[in-house]
Write a protein that holds these residues in place. Structure first.
Motif, PDB file in Angstrom:
ATOM      1  N   ASN A 173       2.417   6.226   0.194  1.00  0.00           N
ATOM      2  CA  ASN A 173       2.028   4.834   0.388  1.00  0.00           C
ATOM      3  C   ASN A 173       2.755   4.218   1.577  1.00  0.00           C
ATOM      4  O   ASN A 173       2.182   3.442   2.340  1.00  0.00           O
ATOM      5  CB  ASN A 173       2.312   4.033  -0.882  1.00  0.00           C
ATOM      6  CG  ASN A 173       1.267   4.269  -1.952  1.00  0.00           C
ATOM      7  OD1 ASN A 173       0.102   3.917  -1.795  1.00  0.00           O
ATOM      8  ND2 ASN A 173       1.672   4.881  -3.056  1.00  0.00           N
ATOM      9  N   HIS A 208       1.314   5.593   4.757  1.00  0.00           N
ATOM     10  CA  HIS A 208      -0.006   5.012   4.986  1.00  0.00           C
ATOM     11  C   HIS A 208       0.056   3.861   5.985  1.00  0.00           C
ATOM     12  O   HIS A 208      -0.876   3.644   6.766  1.00  0.00           O
ATOM     13  CB  HIS A 208      -0.592   4.520   3.659  1.00  0.00           C
ATOM     14  CG  HIS A 208      -1.916   3.835   3.783  1.00  0.00           C
ATOM     15  ND1 HIS A 208      -3.122   4.501   3.631  1.00  0.00           N
ATOM     16  CD2 HIS A 208      -2.245   2.550   4.059  1.00  0.00           C
ATOM     17  CE1 HIS A 208      -4.117   3.664   3.815  1.00  0.00           C
ATOM     18  NE2 HIS A 208      -3.614   2.460   4.060  1.00  0.00           N
ATOM     19  N   SER A 236      -7.267  -5.653   3.084  1.00  0.00           N
ATOM     20  CA  SER A 236      -7.409  -4.276   3.548  1.00  0.00           C
ATOM     21  C   SER A 236      -6.243  -3.914   4.459  1.00  0.00           C
ATOM     22  O   SER A 236      -5.887  -4.683   5.359  1.00  0.00           O
ATOM     23  CB  SER A 236      -8.727  -4.102   4.316  1.00  0.00           C
ATOM     24  OG  SER A 236      -8.835  -2.794   4.845  1.00  0.00           O
ATOM     25  N   GLU A 289      -8.750  -2.813  -6.688  1.00  0.00           N
ATOM     26  CA  GLU A 289     -10.028  -2.112  -6.571  1.00  0.00           C
ATOM     27  C   GLU A 289     -11.154  -3.085  -6.237  1.00  0.00           C
ATOM     28  O   GLU A 289     -12.317  -2.685  -6.160  1.00  0.00           O
ATOM     29  CB  GLU A 289     -10.350  -1.403  -7.885  1.00  0.00           C
ATOM     30  CG  GLU A 289      -9.380  -0.295  -8.255  1.00  0.00           C
ATOM     31  CD  GLU A 289      -9.721   0.368  -9.572  1.00  0.00           C
ATOM     32  OE1 GLU A 289      -9.436   1.569  -9.717  1.00  0.00           O
ATOM     33  OE2 GLU A 289     -10.276  -0.333 -10.462  1.00  0.00           O
ATOM     34  N   GLN A 329      -2.019  -2.496  -6.703  1.00  0.00           N
ATOM     35  CA  GLN A 329      -3.119  -2.070  -5.848  1.00  0.00           C
ATOM     36  C   GLN A 329      -4.403  -2.649  -6.410  1.00  0.00           C
ATOM     37  O   GLN A 329      -4.549  -2.825  -7.622  1.00  0.00           O
ATOM     38  CB  GLN A 329      -3.201  -0.536  -5.784  1.00  0.00           C
ATOM     39  CG  GLN A 329      -4.183  -0.009  -4.747  1.00  0.00           C
ATOM     40  CD  GLN A 329      -4.033   1.489  -4.521  1.00  0.00           C
ATOM     41  OE1 GLN A 329      -3.112   2.111  -5.039  1.00  0.00           O
ATOM     42  NE2 GLN A 329      -4.931   2.064  -3.737  1.00  0.00           N
ATOM     43  N   PRO A 357      -5.842  -0.620   6.492  1.00  0.00           N
ATOM     44  CA  PRO A 357      -6.281   0.737   6.862  1.00  0.00           C
ATOM     45  C   PRO A 357      -5.081   1.626   7.198  1.00  0.00           C
ATOM     46  O   PRO A 357      -4.010   1.142   7.586  1.00  0.00           O
ATOM     47  CB  PRO A 357      -7.156   0.500   8.106  1.00  0.00           C
ATOM     48  CG  PRO A 357      -7.554  -0.935   8.026  1.00  0.00           C
ATOM     49  CD  PRO A 357      -6.404  -1.642   7.376  1.00  0.00           C
ATOM     50  N   ARG A 358      -5.271   2.922   7.055  1.00  0.00           N
ATOM     51  CA  ARG A 358      -4.201   3.875   7.351  1.00  0.00           C
ATOM     52  C   ARG A 358      -3.809   3.782   8.825  1.00  0.00           C
ATOM     53  O   ARG A 358      -4.658   3.723   9.706  1.00  0.00           O
ATOM     54  CB  ARG A 358      -4.644   5.297   7.026  1.00  0.00           C
ATOM     55  CG  ARG A 358      -3.569   6.350   7.297  1.00  0.00           C
ATOM     56  CD  ARG A 358      -4.037   7.723   6.883  1.00  0.00           C
ATOM     57  NE  ARG A 358      -4.244   7.805   5.454  1.00  0.00           N
ATOM     58  CZ  ARG A 358      -3.274   8.012   4.560  1.00  0.00           C
ATOM     59  NH1 ARG A 358      -2.006   8.164   4.984  1.00  0.00           N
ATOM     60  NH2 ARG A 358      -3.537   8.077   3.279  1.00  0.00           N
ATOM     61  N   ARG A 407      -6.314  -2.682  -0.973  1.00  0.00           N
ATOM     62  CA  ARG A 407      -7.180  -1.719  -1.642  1.00  0.00           C
ATOM     63  C   ARG A 407      -6.721  -0.282  -1.401  1.00  0.00           C
ATOM     64  O   ARG A 407      -6.794   0.574  -2.282  1.00  0.00           O
ATOM     65  CB  ARG A 407      -8.623  -1.840  -1.104  1.00  0.00           C
ATOM     66  CG  ARG A 407      -9.427  -2.990  -1.672  1.00  0.00           C
ATOM     67  CD  ARG A 407     -10.821  -3.010  -1.054  1.00  0.00           C
ATOM     68  NE  ARG A 407     -11.506  -1.723  -1.193  1.00  0.00           N
ATOM     69  CZ  ARG A 407     -12.249  -1.369  -2.245  1.00  0.00           C
ATOM     70  NH1 ARG A 407     -12.375  -2.209  -3.261  1.00  0.00           N
ATOM     71  NH2 ARG A 407     -12.845  -0.191  -2.278  1.00  0.00           N
ATOM     72  N   GLU A 408      -6.246  -0.011  -0.171  1.00  0.00           N
ATOM     73  CA  GLU A 408      -6.062   1.376   0.258  1.00  0.00           C
ATOM     74  C   GLU A 408      -4.744   1.991  -0.182  1.00  0.00           C
ATOM     75  O   GLU A 408      -4.599   3.218  -0.170  1.00  0.00           O
ATOM     76  CB  GLU A 408      -6.169   1.467   1.783  1.00  0.00           C
ATOM     77  CG  GLU A 408      -7.500   1.026   2.357  1.00  0.00           C
ATOM     78  CD  GLU A 408      -7.573  -0.482   2.602  1.00  0.00           C
ATOM     79  OE1 GLU A 408      -8.542  -0.925   3.246  1.00  0.00           O
ATOM     80  OE2 GLU A 408      -6.656  -1.215   2.153  1.00  0.00           O
TER      81      GLU A 408
END
Length: 619
Positions: A195, A198, A164, A132, A130, A166-167, A64-65
């Protein structure tokens, strides 16, 4: 073995549990049944007998991220031609976005109860997707060939699961990267730098193989975009890197064109199919020539690339070299050393009798070749440093040191030892590659390399992108994650991943998780020392523990590989060997169910593969 087999199944799968398997021939006897007679309509998984014609997996894990790559299966002639790709239709469900490449057309189709957005891509190589959707959501997708004339019905059904990632923070001290394609494929990744960053990688490495020659030496139409991406990555605080393959068999063959000179094997006198390595450094050879590989690497350094991994893999298929030129240089070498005259074959025979590394003949033979490799890689270092005009250039050699170096074995001209190259400032870090070592044994091997290396030498092992690698023992993204932890807890200061098949979404999640987990301990990882053997005493033989310490804290990995039954493992700490009193325990990353009580670590394992490894910090 399967004679007389009768089945109505759509597929027969032959599964071999091996990391590498070579089959000369498979024959399928169908009693006259032809491919055209096979009915694979209806709910078939694919409408071709190639189960994975486009993507390597039936299920893609999409974050997602951030967007991340899905590398397609490409024929060799397509893979190495930047301007080519596969003509496909990519059918995606609502909520899953194609970020790159830009499709030629987008439409909506309804088929078999599914509503898809169809993306017409004329030259697909790598897809950047990616999601959503909510994490855990699974939706169907599809790739269909546009080429209905030569590939009718070529289709692959997929499932897309939203995950998921996460950063993850980027370390300024640990060196981590993943590479998977040519720059031409990275450039269609929207915000590639953002990206990639990330996921917590510190070395941005979008250049590989022939990129160096065409982008920086020849001046390609993509060169301006490459230079802009270098500038952007540096502005984001990343180190810009490249994989290059100098001094390989093809380069040696080209170097020998002006005067062929085959390598000659020690002892037998038989000629190798590969030229003597010294042809590479002739003035007209692929090394120092005007547009040779040293000049190419130097132009990359001048253009802003600062971190180089040289994947040099010449293969002579035996121990070399006693050709006439090497024999002459050997005589000069002995004279310079004040050693008694003898031929290369005489020295080789004596070294075998005396045993390596104790015999004087063995040491002289290895030093003879170490000198050549010092000149070879020293030539790269000197030229690249000059071209960089004061900027730091970092160089590592893929699979250096080798296990033969680790075991003090004579390498007979095939390779030089790592330590002289490091001590002379020619290479900057060790990059051992051990794809075929089980993860359960990997940590101890890393410790062996660490003990063998000079104390100041960073170690960045090479890994193969877990689930997409297919060439090593990283059987899954979970296994990859455990390997990364084994690196950082056993003396490594980074890692570099490579897979021409690309990393999967699960792989990227594993990379990001480990990058984030070890970030608070980067100082200890850089300066820490291996914890002495005997510091940890497991209560039973099914568990083991090891780690590193800086004298005030310790990063400890507790493992219980391959045990599927739940268990409680007890590990006693010898604080005098640890160097401090362990009074507090912190869980690292996703580690759970570990406590410290009265100098004893108690770890509860649930028996699932994800829980085979636990990492904690003792203070």
């Amino acid at each position: 073995m399967i004679e007389g087999l009768r089945t109505r199944g759509r597929y027969v799968a032959l599964v071999f549990w091996a990391s590498q398997l070579y089959l000369d021939e498979i024959e399928v006897f169908s009693d006259g049944l032809s491919l055209q007679d096979v009915d694979i309509s209806g709910g078939a998984f694919v409408k071709s007998l190639d189960v994975f014609p486009f993507a390597s997996f039936a299920r893609l894990h999409i974050a997602r991220e951030a967007s991340h790559p899905v590398a397609l299966e490409l024929p060799v002639d397509v893979r190495y031609n930047w301007a080519s790709g596969l003509p496909i239709y990519l059918d995606l469900p609502e909520g899953v976005l194609l970020k790159g490449p830009q499709p030629a057309e987008v439409s909506e189709i309804v088929e078999d109860g599914n509503t898809w957005r169809r993306h017409k891509i004329d030259k697909a190589r790598v897809l950047y997707l990616q999601s959503e959707l909510e994490v855990g959501t699974v939706r169907p997708a599809r790739i269909v060939s546009q080429d209905v004339s030569s590939q009718p019905g070529r289709e692959q059904m997929l499932e897309i699961e939203t995950i998921s990632i996460p950063r993850a923070p980027v370390s300024s001290k640990l060196r981590t990267s993943v590479a998977f394609a040519f720059f031409a494929d990275w450039k269609v990744w929207p915000d590639a730098v953002g990206n990639y960053k990330h996921m917590g990688f510190s070395v941005f490495a979008p250049f590989s193989e022939t990129d160096i020659r065409w982008l920086f030496m020849k001046g390609h139409s993509l060169t301006p975009e490459a230079l802009e991406m270098i500038k952007h990555a540096k502005a984001q605080g990343l180190v810009v890197g490249a994989w290059m393959s100098p001094f390989n068999n093809n380069a040696l063959a080209r170097s020998a064109k002006s005067g062929p000179r085959a390598a000659v094997h020690h002892g037998t006198g038989s000629a190798s199919a590969t030229p003597c390595p010294r042809v590479y450094m002739r003035p007209e050879g692929e090394g120092p020539s005007e547009e040779g590989e040293i000049a190419q690497a130097s132009m990359a350094a001048k253009s802003g690339v600062e971190f180089f991994l040289f994947d040099s893999e010449p293969d002579w298929g035996g121990t070399i070299c006693t050709c006439g030129n090497c024999a002459k240089l050997w005589s000069e070498f002995l004279e310079k050393r004040g050693a008694a005259p003898r031929t290369l074959d005489e020295a080789w025979t004596q070294s075998k009798l005396q045993g390596w590394p104790s015999g004087a003949h063995s040491r002289l033979l290895q030093e003879f070749w170490d000198e050549f490799y010092g000149q070879l890689w020293g030539g790269f270092r000197k030229s690249m440093a000059s071209a960089a005009e004061g900027r730091t250039v970092t160089i590592g050699l893929y699979n250096y040191p080798k296990t033969s170096d680790l075991k003090h074995q004579y390498m007979g001209g095939n390779h030089g030892r790592f330590e002289p190259l490091y001590k002379d400032g020619i290479v900057d870090f060790a990059a051992p590659e051990n794809y075929l070592v089980r993860t359960a044994d990997y940590g101890e091997l890393m410790r062996s390399f660490r003990r063998h290396l000079p104390e100041s030498c960073p170690m960045h092992p090479i890994v193969s992108c877990g689930a997409a690698g297919m060439i090593g023992c990283e059987r899954s993204a979970t296994d990859l994650k455990h390997r990364l932890y084994e690196i950082f807890c056993n003396g490594g200061q980074g890692y570099h991943a490579w897979s021409i098949s690309g990393a999967s979404g699960e792989d990227f999640r594993a990379f990001a998780e480990v990058n984030a987990a070890v970030h608070p301990y980067e100082d200890m990882i850089v300066s820490g020392k291996l914890i002495d053997a005997g510091c940890f005493t497991p209560g039973d033989s099914s568990a083991s523990a090891n780690g590193i310490t800086d004298g005030k804290r310790a990063l400890v990995l507790i493992s219980r590989y391959g045990k599927s039954s739940p268990a409680k493992a007890i590990v006693r700490i010898n604080c005098s060997k640890l160097g401090f009193n362990a009074a507090r325990l912190s869980l690292v990353g996703q580690t759970r169910n570990v406590v410290l009580k009265d100098g004893v670590i108690v770890a509860e394992f649930d028996g699932t593969p994800d829980d085979f490894v636990k990492v904690v910090c003792l203070e």
